[in-house]
Motif scaffolding. Structure first.
Motif, mmCIF file in Angstrom:
data_model
loop_
_atom_site.group_PDB
_atom_site.id
_atom_site.type_symbol
_atom_site.label_atom_id
_atom_site.label_comp_id
_atom_site.label_asym_id
_atom_site.label_seq_id
_atom_site.Cartn_x
_atom_site.Cartn_y
_atom_site.Cartn_z
ATOM 1 N N ARG A 153 -3.647 -4.786 6.501
ATOM 2 C CA ARG A 153 -2.963 -5.783 5.671
ATOM 3 C C ARG A 153 -3.772 -6.095 4.421
ATOM 4 O O ARG A 153 -3.218 -6.249 3.326
ATOM 5 C CB ARG A 153 -2.719 -7.063 6.480
ATOM 6 C CG ARG A 153 -1.694 -6.904 7.599
ATOM 7 C CD ARG A 153 -1.345 -8.234 8.225
ATOM 8 N NE ARG A 153 -0.378 -8.095 9.300
ATOM 9 C CZ ARG A 153 -0.637 -8.303 10.592
ATOM 10 N NH1 ARG A 153 -1.855 -8.690 10.968
ATOM 11 N NH2 ARG A 153 0.303 -8.147 11.514
ATOM 12 N N LEU A 154 -5.086 -6.166 4.570
ATOM 13 C CA LEU A 154 -5.937 -6.403 3.405
ATOM 14 C C LEU A 154 -5.831 -5.237 2.429
ATOM 15 O O LEU A 154 -5.738 -5.449 1.210
ATOM 16 C CB LEU A 154 -7.388 -6.584 3.849
ATOM 17 C CG LEU A 154 -8.404 -6.785 2.724
ATOM 18 C CD1 LEU A 154 -8.089 -8.042 1.916
ATOM 19 C CD2 LEU A 154 -9.815 -6.846 3.289
ATOM 20 N N ALA A 155 -5.845 -4.008 2.944
ATOM 21 C CA ALA A 155 -5.710 -2.838 2.066
ATOM 22 C C ALA A 155 -4.406 -2.890 1.290
ATOM 23 O O ALA A 155 -4.379 -2.623 0.077
ATOM 24 C CB ALA A 155 -5.783 -1.559 2.896
ATOM 25 N N MET A 156 -3.327 -3.262 1.964
ATOM 26 C CA MET A 156 -2.039 -3.336 1.277
ATOM 27 C C MET A 156 -2.019 -4.480 0.279
ATOM 28 O O MET A 156 -1.404 -4.367 -0.792
ATOM 29 C CB MET A 156 -0.912 -3.476 2.304
ATOM 30 C CG MET A 156 -0.683 -2.208 3.107
ATOM 31 S SD MET A 156 0.759 -2.294 4.207
ATOM 32 C CE MET A 156 0.146 -3.397 5.508
ATOM 33 N N GLY A 157 -2.697 -5.574 0.598
ATOM 34 C CA GLY A 157 -2.771 -6.681 -0.345
ATOM 35 C C GLY A 157 -3.533 -6.300 -1.599
ATOM 36 O O GLY A 157 -3.130 -6.632 -2.722
ATOM 37 N N ILE A 158 -4.651 -5.599 -1.432
ATOM 38 C CA ILE A 158 -5.420 -5.137 -2.582
ATOM 39 C C ILE A 158 -4.592 -4.164 -3.419
ATOM 40 O O ILE A 158 -4.610 -4.207 -4.652
ATOM 41 C CB ILE A 158 -6.729 -4.484 -2.110
ATOM 42 C CG1 ILE A 158 -7.656 -5.549 -1.508
ATOM 43 C CG2 ILE A 158 -7.422 -3.746 -3.251
ATOM 44 C CD1 ILE A 158 -8.862 -4.990 -0.807
ATOM 45 N N ALA A 159 -3.842 -3.294 -2.742
ATOM 46 C CA ALA A 159 -3.018 -2.309 -3.441
ATOM 47 C C ALA A 159 -1.729 -2.900 -3.983
ATOM 48 O O ALA A 159 -1.062 -2.267 -4.800
ATOM 49 C CB ALA A 159 -2.679 -1.164 -2.495
ATOM 50 N N GLN A 160 -1.365 -4.118 -3.530
ATOM 51 C CA GLN A 160 -0.072 -4.709 -3.873
ATOM 52 C C GLN A 160 1.060 -3.739 -3.524
ATOM 53 O O GLN A 160 1.914 -3.410 -4.349
ATOM 54 C CB GLN A 160 -0.036 -5.116 -5.342
ATOM 55 C CG GLN A 160 -0.879 -6.349 -5.654
ATOM 56 C CD GLN A 160 -0.386 -7.586 -4.891
ATOM 57 O OE1 GLN A 160 0.677 -8.131 -5.176
ATOM 58 N NE2 GLN A 160 -1.169 -8.026 -3.900
ATOM 59 N N ALA A 161 1.027 -3.298 -2.273
ATOM 60 C CA ALA A 161 2.009 -2.338 -1.778
ATOM 61 C C ALA A 161 2.579 -2.820 -0.457
ATOM 62 O O ALA A 161 1.924 -3.541 0.303
ATOM 63 C CB ALA A 161 1.361 -0.969 -1.588
ATOM 64 N N GLN A 162 3.798 -2.429 -0.186
ATOM 65 C CA GLN A 162 4.460 -2.712 1.079
ATOM 66 C C GLN A 162 4.133 -1.600 2.084
ATOM 67 O O GLN A 162 3.767 -0.479 1.686
ATOM 68 C CB GLN A 162 5.973 -2.805 0.879
ATOM 69 C CG GLN A 162 6.393 -3.926 -0.044
ATOM 70 C CD GLN A 162 5.951 -5.285 0.469
ATOM 71 O OE1 GLN A 162 6.146 -5.607 1.647
ATOM 72 N NE2 GLN A 162 5.350 -6.081 -0.406
#
Length: 216
Positions: A153-162
């Motif tokens: 979830r953190l990786a997706m938050g950093i990437a701003q990706a779903q």
């Protein structure tokens, strides 16, 4: 609803691009070379290693518990040099992925890996991993280890990706399955050729047109 365009590739490092930095084979070699009690060392390693991987202690503090809990006839630096030297590049994957990224600049590639800080930094610098990765979500920097879902979830938050915009590769099926539970398209990496074929297919077809099947 149209599937969002693929944006992010997430990769484990150990077992996919490089070997495992300090796995059981390396620890066994260390025990033989430095004349250590492997069973004692392994019990202490299992007791404290997650604390090291989450960045709560340093490599020296880890070694205080696992190796230098007795007087030794070798130095701390000798042992650390041995640890670092165990890291090797696995055949093909890193060189190919680095070249592939240069020709597919629309993809961003993030590392999501469990690794202690000193080992992680050594491997990033020694193998020039900045050439392939845009960011490193490493357990020792974020205080979480896979399979904690919050690391993805953190990786997706950093990437701003779903989740549906991400594809993840891990050599451990258990961790690929953990990522799938979040809706990430996760593959069990088993060979260079198989992962290369998946990436080539993704780069030539929109995700909505690409027939995706989870590895079993």
């Amino acid at each position: 609803m149209k599937t969002p365009e693929l944006k992010i590739l997430l990769f484990d490092i150990g077992g996919v691009l490089l070997n495992n930095a300090w796995g059981h084979e390396s620890r066994r070699k260390a025990a033989d070379l430095f004349t250590l009690d492997y069973e004692e060392m392994n019990v202490l390693h299992n007791f404290i290693f997650s604390t090291y991987e989450t960045g709560k202690i340093t490599l020296d503090e880890y070694l205080d518990t696992v190796v230098f809990n007795h007087a030794r006839d070798f130095s701390r630096e000798e042992f650390k040099d041995f640890m670092f030297a165990q890291s090797v590049e696995l055949p093909n994957m890193l060189a190919w992925l680095t070249a592939w990224k240069q020709n597919h600049c629309g993809f961003r590639i993030f590392a999501v890996n469990n690794e202690g800080r000193e080992l992680n930094q050594y491997r990033i610098n020694t193998f020039n991993l900045h050439q392939v990765f845009d960011a490193f979500i490493s357990s020792s920097e974020v205080g979480m280890v896979k399979p904690d879902p919050n690391i993805w979830r953190l990786a997706m938050g950093i990437a701003q990706a779903q989740p549906e915009q991400c594809v993840y590769f891990d050599d451990r099926l258990m961790l690929a399955r953990a990522a799938r539970k979040l809706g990430i398209r996760a593959y069990h990496h088993q060979s260079f050729d198989e992962t290369r074929q998946i990436l080539e297919a993704l780069s030539h077809s929109p995700l909505s047109d690409y027939e995706y099947q989870f590895n079993q």
